[in-house]
Design a protein around this motif. Structure first.
Motif, PDB file in Angstrom:
ATOM      1  N   GLU A  49       0.777  -1.123   0.149  1.00 15.54           N
ATOM      2  CA  GLU A  49      -0.189  -0.321   0.057  1.00 15.54           C
ATOM      3  C   GLU A  49       0.629   1.245  -0.023  1.00 15.54           C
ATOM      4  N   SER A  50       1.544   1.537  -1.153  1.00 12.50           N
ATOM      5  CA  SER A  50       2.639   2.683  -1.218  1.00 12.50           C
ATOM      6  C   SER A  50       1.866   4.081  -1.016  1.00 12.50           C
ATOM      7  N   ASP A  51       0.724   3.923  -1.635  1.00 15.13           N
ATOM      8  CA  ASP A  51      -0.087   5.333  -1.370  1.00 15.13           C
ATOM      9  C   ASP A  51      -0.368   5.642  -0.079  1.00 15.13           C
ATOM     10  N   THR A  52      -0.817   4.805   0.816  1.00 10.83           N
ATOM     11  CA  THR A  52      -1.208   4.969   2.204  1.00 10.83           C
ATOM     12  C   THR A  52       0.378   5.269   2.844  1.00 10.83           C
ATOM     13  N   VAL A  53       1.484   4.784   2.553  1.00  7.76           N
ATOM     14  CA  VAL A  53       2.691   5.022   2.996  1.00  7.76           C
ATOM     15  C   VAL A  53       2.877   6.636   2.701  1.00  7.76           C
ATOM     16  N   SER A  54       2.829   7.008   1.437  1.00  7.33           N
ATOM     17  CA  SER A  54       3.206   8.127   1.057  1.00  7.33           C
ATOM     18  C   SER A  54       2.436   9.358   1.838  1.00  7.33           C
ATOM     19  N   ILE A  55       1.159   9.063   2.012  1.00  9.56           N
ATOM     20  CA  ILE A  55       0.183  10.008   2.721  1.00  9.56           C
ATOM     21  C   ILE A  55       0.480  10.050   4.118  1.00  9.56           C
ATOM     22  N   PHE A  56       0.927   8.879   4.775  1.00  9.36           N
ATOM     23  CA  PHE A  56       1.134   8.934   6.219  1.00  9.36           C
ATOM     24  C   PHE A  56       2.580   9.709   6.315  1.00  9.36           C
ATOM     25  N   LEU A  57       3.489   9.605   5.592  1.00  5.54           N
ATOM     26  CA  LEU A  57       4.703  10.468   5.598  1.00  5.54           C
ATOM     27  C   LEU A  57       4.333  11.994   5.398  1.00  5.54           C
ATOM     28  N   ASN A  58       3.395  12.259   4.551  1.00  2.00           N
ATOM     29  CA  ASN A  58       2.956  13.706   4.390  1.00  2.00           C
ATOM     30  C   ASN A  58       2.271  14.161   5.606  1.00  2.00           C
ATOM     31  N   PHE A  59       1.603  13.151   6.088  1.00  2.00           N
ATOM     32  CA  PHE A  59       0.807  13.864   7.570  1.00  2.00           C
ATOM     33  C   PHE A  59       1.805  13.976   8.579  1.00  2.00           C
ATOM     34  N   LEU A  60       2.980  13.172   8.686  1.00  2.00           N
ATOM     35  CA  LEU A  60       3.952  13.665   9.580  1.00  2.00           C
ATOM     36  C   LEU A  60       4.554  14.668   9.456  1.00  2.00           C
ATOM     37  N   ARG A  61       4.723  15.336   8.008  1.00  2.00           N
ATOM     38  CA  ARG A  61       5.325  16.713   7.650  1.00  2.00           C
ATOM     39  C   ARG A  61       4.298  17.650   8.204  1.00  2.00           C
ATOM     40  N   TYR A  62       3.176  17.252   8.041  1.00  2.00           N
ATOM     41  CA  TYR A  62       2.075  18.097   8.426  1.00  2.00           C
ATOM     42  C   TYR A  62       1.986  18.481   9.771  1.00  2.00           C
ATOM     43  N   CYS A  63       2.159  17.297  10.770  1.00  2.00           N
ATOM     44  CA  CYS A  63       2.455  17.471  12.048  1.00  2.00           C
ATOM     45  C   CYS A  63       3.561  18.485  12.659  1.00  2.00           C
ATOM     46  N   SER A  64       4.582  18.345  11.734  1.00  2.00           N
ATOM     47  CA  SER A  64       6.071  18.879  12.027  1.00  2.00           C
ATOM     48  C   SER A  64       5.316  20.548  12.169  1.00  2.00           C
ATOM     49  N   LYS A  65       4.566  21.036  11.315  1.00  2.00           N
ATOM     50  CA  LYS A  65       4.042  22.408  11.469  1.00  2.00           C
ATOM     51  C   LYS A  65       3.066  22.785  12.448  1.00  2.00           C
ATOM     52  N   LYS A  66       2.182  21.912  12.734  1.00  2.00           N
ATOM     53  CA  LYS A  66       0.866  21.957  13.164  1.00  2.00           C
ATOM     54  C   LYS A  66       0.635  21.487  14.682  1.00  2.00           C
ATOM     55  N   ALA A  67       1.527  20.428  15.154  1.00  3.82           N
ATOM     56  CA  ALA A  67       1.305  19.655  16.163  1.00  3.82           C
ATOM     57  C   ALA A  67       2.307  19.992  17.322  1.00  3.82           C
ATOM     58  N   ASN A  68       1.821  19.901  18.433  1.00  2.07           N
ATOM     59  CA  ASN A  68       2.690  20.027  19.657  1.00  2.07           C
ATOM     60  C   ASN A  68       2.967  18.375  20.310  1.00  2.07           C
ATOM     61  N   SER A  69       2.268  17.472  19.739  1.00  2.00           N
ATOM     62  CA  SER A  69       2.378  15.898  20.353  1.00  2.00           C
ATOM     63  C   SER A  69       1.519  15.243  19.195  1.00  2.00           C
ATOM     64  N   LEU A  70       2.133  13.672  18.959  1.00  2.14           N
ATOM     65  CA  LEU A  70       1.417  12.974  18.328  1.00  2.14           C
ATOM     66  C   LEU A  70       1.332  11.717  19.043  1.00  2.14           C
ATOM     67  N   TYR A  71      -0.224  11.192  18.805  1.00  5.92           N
ATOM     68  CA  TYR A  71      -0.230   9.694  19.570  1.00  5.92           C
ATOM     69  C   TYR A  71      -0.791   8.654  18.614  1.00  5.92           C
ATOM     70  N   ILE A  72      -0.047   7.920  18.584  1.00  2.00           N
ATOM     71  CA  ILE A  72      -0.469   6.640  17.631  1.00  2.00           C
ATOM     72  C   ILE A  72      -0.970   5.301  18.361  1.00  2.00           C
ATOM     73  N   LEU A  73      -2.236   5.138  18.264  1.00  2.00           N
ATOM     74  CA  LEU A  73      -3.075   4.236  19.217  1.00  2.00           C
ATOM     75  C   LEU A  73      -3.029   2.889  18.595  1.00  2.00           C
ATOM     76  N   GLY A  74      -1.941   2.353  18.087  1.00  2.00           N
ATOM     77  CA  GLY A  74      -1.903   1.127  17.608  1.00  2.00           C
ATOM     78  C   GLY A  74      -2.203   0.747  16.062  1.00  2.00           C
ATOM     79  N   ASP A  75      -1.550  -0.516  15.825  1.00  2.00           N
ATOM     80  CA  ASP A  75      -1.754  -0.803  14.336  1.00  2.00           C
ATOM     81  C   ASP A  75      -1.335   0.130  13.302  1.00  2.00           C
ATOM     82  N   LEU A  76      -0.252   0.573  13.648  1.00  2.36           N
ATOM     83  CA  LEU A  76       0.367   1.604  12.531  1.00  2.36           C
ATOM     84  C   LEU A  76       0.948   0.562  11.525  1.00  2.36           C
TER      85      LEU A  76
END
Length: 242
Positions: A15-42
């Protein structure tokens, strides 16, 4: 700044599309988040920290950048697919492993977070499987096996589950609301956040008050699912993956 939550991303190489979008989400978090919680089944499956393939390395680098380059901590609660994810990989990611249930205080609210599998008590076969596979000696024995054998065992279990899931009553994947109420009352939590059921929604817990909520993250399948929690409230966002 916001606190972000995700669950059931089920990353895998096919599922390469999902991998790419998750990595983009991490980059989004770098600008908007003060913390990230991953609640399993990453990850869609995890057979040990020694299986460090290209996907695992890529995700570790992406998560590690949050803390090392942006000072954003990442926290992880195990799911049913990746409960063997260990300290070595967590350190590689720069993320902190949390227990099955964790209490947070966010923006004046007491919040309990968990993966959510313990809430599905009607699925007695899974709960029995979970009870034994979470024992330390069972995990240690399994992880002592050669990687190829561990992969074979996990693939066999998943094949068995795939063949039998169509015959399991759909209620088995639904949460036990009495257990939800019990946990929230015992912990004094106003909000519960979990995944696992793949049924994203914000539920008002009227048995407690209209201020008590259970917020459920979705499975990253056709749509991704994130929770953003900030001073303006808690928001559940779906977004297309393809």
């Amino acid at each position: 700044m916001s606190v972000f939550f995700v669950s059931d991303v089920h990353l895998c190489t096919k599922e390469s599309d999902t991998v790419s979008i998750f990595l983009n989400f991490l980059r989004y978090c770098s600008k908007k988040a003060n913390s990230l919680y991953i609640l399993g089944d990453l990850f869609d499956q995890w057979v040990g920290d020694d299986e460090m393939d290209a996907l695992h390395q890529e995700i570790a680098i992406g998560i590690r950048k949050l803390s090392q380059q942006h000072g954003i901590p990442c926290y992880f609660i195990h799911g049913n697919r990746d409960f063997l994810l260990g300290e070595n990989y967590a350190i590689n990611c720069g993320m902190t492993l949390l227990p099955t249930q964790q209490i947070l205080t966010l923006f004046g609210y007491k919040v309990i977070i968990l993966h959510g599998d313990i809430l599905c008590t009607a699925d007695t076969i899974y709960q029995l499987f979970r009870k034994y596979t979470r024992k330390q000696w069972v995990k240690k024995a399994f992880l002592s096996l050669p990687l190829s054998i561990r992969k074979s065992i996990v693939n066999s279990i998943r094949q068995y589950s795939s063949n039998h899931i169509p015959y399991i009553h759909k209620n088995h994947s639904e949460v036990n609301l009495n257990l939800v109420l019990q946990i929230m009352q015992q912990t004094g939590a106003m909000i519960m956040i979990h995944g696992h059921t793949h049924q994203p929604a914000i539920h008002t817990m009227n048995n407690l008050s209209n201020q008590h909520k259970r917020v459920v993250l979705g499975h990253w399948d056709k749509y991704g699912s994130i929770i953003e929690f900030n001073q303006y409230g808690i928001h559940l966002f779906p977004f297309p993956l393809k």
